[in-house]
Enzyme design. Sequence first.
Site, short mmCIF file in Angstrom:
data_model
loop_
_atom_site.label_atom_id
_atom_site.label_comp_id
_atom_site.label_asym_id
_atom_site.label_seq_id
_atom_site.Cartn_x
_atom_site.Cartn_y
_atom_site.Cartn_z
N GLU A 68 -13.74 -3.50 -1.39
CA GLU A 68 -14.53 -2.39 -0.89
C GLU A 68 -15.46 -1.94 -2.02
O GLU A 68 -15.03 -1.83 -3.17
CB GLU A 68 -13.51 -1.36 -0.43
CG GLU A 68 -13.77 0.02 -0.52
CD GLU A 68 -12.49 0.87 -0.26
OE1 GLU A 68 -12.42 1.90 -0.91
OE2 GLU A 68 -11.60 0.52 0.55
N HIS A 95 -2.21 1.87 -0.15
CA HIS A 95 -1.91 1.26 1.15
C HIS A 95 -0.46 0.75 1.24
O HIS A 95 -0.24 -0.45 1.42
CB HIS A 95 -2.85 0.07 1.39
CG HIS A 95 -4.30 0.40 1.43
ND1 HIS A 95 -5.29 -0.56 1.35
CD2 HIS A 95 -4.94 1.59 1.56
CE1 HIS A 95 -6.48 0.03 1.42
NE2 HIS A 95 -6.30 1.33 1.54
N ASN A 122 -8.33 -2.64 5.04
CA ASN A 122 -7.73 -1.29 5.00
C ASN A 122 -6.86 -1.11 6.25
O ASN A 122 -7.22 -1.56 7.33
CB ASN A 122 -8.84 -0.24 4.96
CG ASN A 122 -9.91 -0.58 3.95
OD1 ASN A 122 -10.55 -1.61 4.07
ND2 ASN A 122 -10.10 0.26 2.97
P1 FAE Z 1 0.98 8.68 6.91
O1 FAE Z 1 -0.43 8.77 7.38
O2 FAE Z 1 1.27 8.50 5.50
O3 FAE Z 1 1.77 9.87 7.55
C1 FAE Z 1 3.12 10.13 7.25
C2 FAE Z 1 3.36 11.64 7.28
O4 FAE Z 1 4.76 11.89 7.25
C3 FAE Z 1 2.77 12.38 6.08
O5 FAE Z 1 1.97 13.45 6.53
C4 FAE Z 1 4.01 12.86 5.30
O6 FAE Z 1 3.79 14.08 4.62
C5 FAE Z 1 5.03 12.99 6.40
N1 FAE Z 1 6.42 12.88 5.95
C6 FAE Z 1 6.94 11.98 5.07
N2 FAE Z 1 8.27 12.15 4.94
C7 FAE Z 1 8.61 13.18 5.77
C8 FAE Z 1 9.85 13.83 6.08
N3 FAE Z 1 11.01 13.42 5.53
N4 FAE Z 1 9.82 14.87 6.94
C9 FAE Z 1 8.65 15.27 7.51
N5 FAE Z 1 7.45 14.69 7.24
C10 FAE Z 1 7.44 13.64 6.39
O7 FAE Z 1 1.66 7.38 7.64
N6 FAE Z 1 -6.56 3.37 4.90
C11 FAE Z 1 -7.62 2.87 5.58
O8 FAE Z 1 -7.45 2.17 6.58
N7 FAE Z 1 -8.90 3.15 5.16
C12 FAE Z 1 -9.16 3.88 4.04
O9 FAE Z 1 -10.33 4.14 3.70
C13 FAE Z 1 -8.05 4.38 3.28
N8 FAE Z 1 -8.23 5.08 2.14
C14 FAE Z 1 -7.16 5.65 1.51
C15 FAE Z 1 -7.35 6.47 0.40
C16 FAE Z 1 -6.28 7.14 -0.18
C17 FAE Z 1 -6.49 7.99 -1.38
C18 FAE Z 1 -4.97 6.99 0.37
C19 FAE Z 1 -3.79 7.71 -0.23
C20 FAE Z 1 -4.76 6.18 1.46
C21 FAE Z 1 -5.83 5.50 2.04
N9 FAE Z 1 -5.66 4.69 3.16
C22 FAE Z 1 -6.75 4.14 3.80
C23 FAE Z 1 -4.31 4.40 3.69
C24 FAE Z 1 -3.98 5.18 4.98
O10 FAE Z 1 -4.27 6.55 4.82
C25 FAE Z 1 -2.50 4.95 5.30
O11 FAE Z 1 -2.31 3.56 5.51
C26 FAE Z 1 -2.07 5.70 6.55
O12 FAE Z 1 -2.24 7.08 6.41
C27 FAE Z 1 -0.61 5.42 6.88
O13 FAE Z 1 -0.34 5.93 8.17
P2 FAE Z 1 1.14 6.24 8.64
O14 FAE Z 1 1.08 6.76 10.03
O15 FAE Z 1 1.99 5.06 8.35
#
Ligand code: FAE
Length: 548
Positions: free
Chosen positions: A404, A489, A527
Amino acid sequence: MSDSSPGGRAATGVSRRSLLAGTGSVLGAAALSGTFPTARARAATAASPVISGGAHVPALVIGTGYGGSVAALRLARAGVHVHMIEMGMSWDAPGSDGKIFANTTTPDYRSFWLRTKTKQPLCSFLGFPLDKDVPRYTGILDAEDFGGITVYQGRGVGGGSLVNGGMAVTPRRENFGAVLPTVNAEEMYSTYYPRANAGLGVSSVDPAWFESADCYRYARVGRKHAQRSGFPFVFVPDVYDWDYMKREAAGTAPRSALAGEILYGNNYGKKSLQQTYLAQLRATGNVTISPLHKVTSVAPSPGGGYTVVIDQLTTGGATAATKTVTADKVFFAAGSVGTSKLLTRLRATGALPGLNDEIGRGWGDNGNVMCGRANHMWDPTGALQSSIPCSGIDNWAAGGAFAEVAPLPTGIETYASFYLSITKNPNRARFTWNAAAGRVDLDWQTAWKQPSIDMAKSIFDRINSKEGTIYRTDLFGLHKIWGDHLTYHPLGGAVLDKATDNYGRLRGYSGLYVIDGALIPGNTSVNPFVTITALAERNIERIIATDL
Ligand code: FAE
């Protein structure tokens, strides 16, 4: 290309004076921040209804990221009342500066999850450390440290969508078999990827505007360098509102992408889940969301269903109350790390002993590795850079890397090109329960990033050689070229068709599901969030049709 390259020397030498001045002002401004939110803001957050101890709920979703939001929306539309439990904040009330989210260049109490010092992915600039002290608070970005890797994750209602770059990429179809080998590709590309892209509000930059926009000079330089070395350059879709960005550039709307906002949230312009799936699920009237609530245990209930133990947190991270509820069905959507840690601990400590030995396995970092290049003076990348990336270099088939073209939005000319590469790194780690320490460990080794570095070099060594440029060595600590200590990721840990059946039903327990990035075995070739969303759409459709 060595340090004595004329181009490298000129670029570094000329840029140094202006960078020093600029960096100083950034750090100076940062030092002034760090106050706490207003009473009004705190009251607004506290007013929302949350789950009560003793409640019995039909469906409980742990986490409010992509997987959790898809599950909750579809369940709610099917008439099921859903409770979403989120350990982070709701991020719907302004802080002490009148804005909900902090700027990337001025981290404050809102920026990090329970840290007293920031841990920025780019930790230094020209040898100057960038990290600074902040008040300990339930901020938006978690830099979670394991032995060999720091895993960055979003915390709050919206999960990773709050902090990510919004790059919304569907893998090339020819790569899908390696991403999710047991999933029907035809169904994904005809039904679930389109559904996910529509639900997320994915679109691409206007190519004509891209050619003239000051804020994408860095991407045009990235394109020129990629193409001169014979690499395919691709536009990458995003969930940013591109018309809004045009208004930012024209000076007719408050700046967000053009103010460098990204890692600690975007105040305007980005369509995080708050603006898409979460807005839709709230509109059903069938979903309750409890922020600052953390699930600590799930175990079979004597009367049927599951007993779920939840800690209600203060913004200082302390437990204010512990609630016990029962749920007929529980969806683990706490993200790859959150879900894997919970399941690994619950299996090892006897709460869910019937989970199989696949729990905790198959975790990967999506091959993330970062690097910067020092350009010549005649290739400025722009003082104004949109924090929203819109392009990449696709060398996946030939070299195992998709890079990227990323911004470095410092507000000053840096003459630097910056990249986050996603690579075909084959290494996979495992989560295990460390009984002595009372925590879950991950056995990832820093040295396991070497294949990623080699694959990224397949692009950047050639570009540097062609352009007569060098790598930056000042962004990840002194004399360090590669950002190989982190991932944005995380993927895997409860892999589809191994820890679960082919639709995310946890093996060993009826009514328990995984529906987030933990299902994906370590790599998506691009991504990941579009694939996480599309897989969740596929799985919840089947679960609603057969299990409810
Ligand atoms: P996620 O979105 O991480 O959601 C999990 C939620 O569960 C979070 O809000 C937690 O706080 C919550 N949680 C965890 N444990 C507990 C618990 N015990 N009790 C209650 N709540 C809890 O999961 N991906 C892309 O495709 N494109 C991008 O441009 C991109 N840029 C990124 C930039 C950064 C800085 C970061 C950190 C990530 C990026 N990602 C990107 C990755 C993407 O945000 C990530 O793959 C997804 O958010 C994961 O989705 P999930 O639903 O697995």
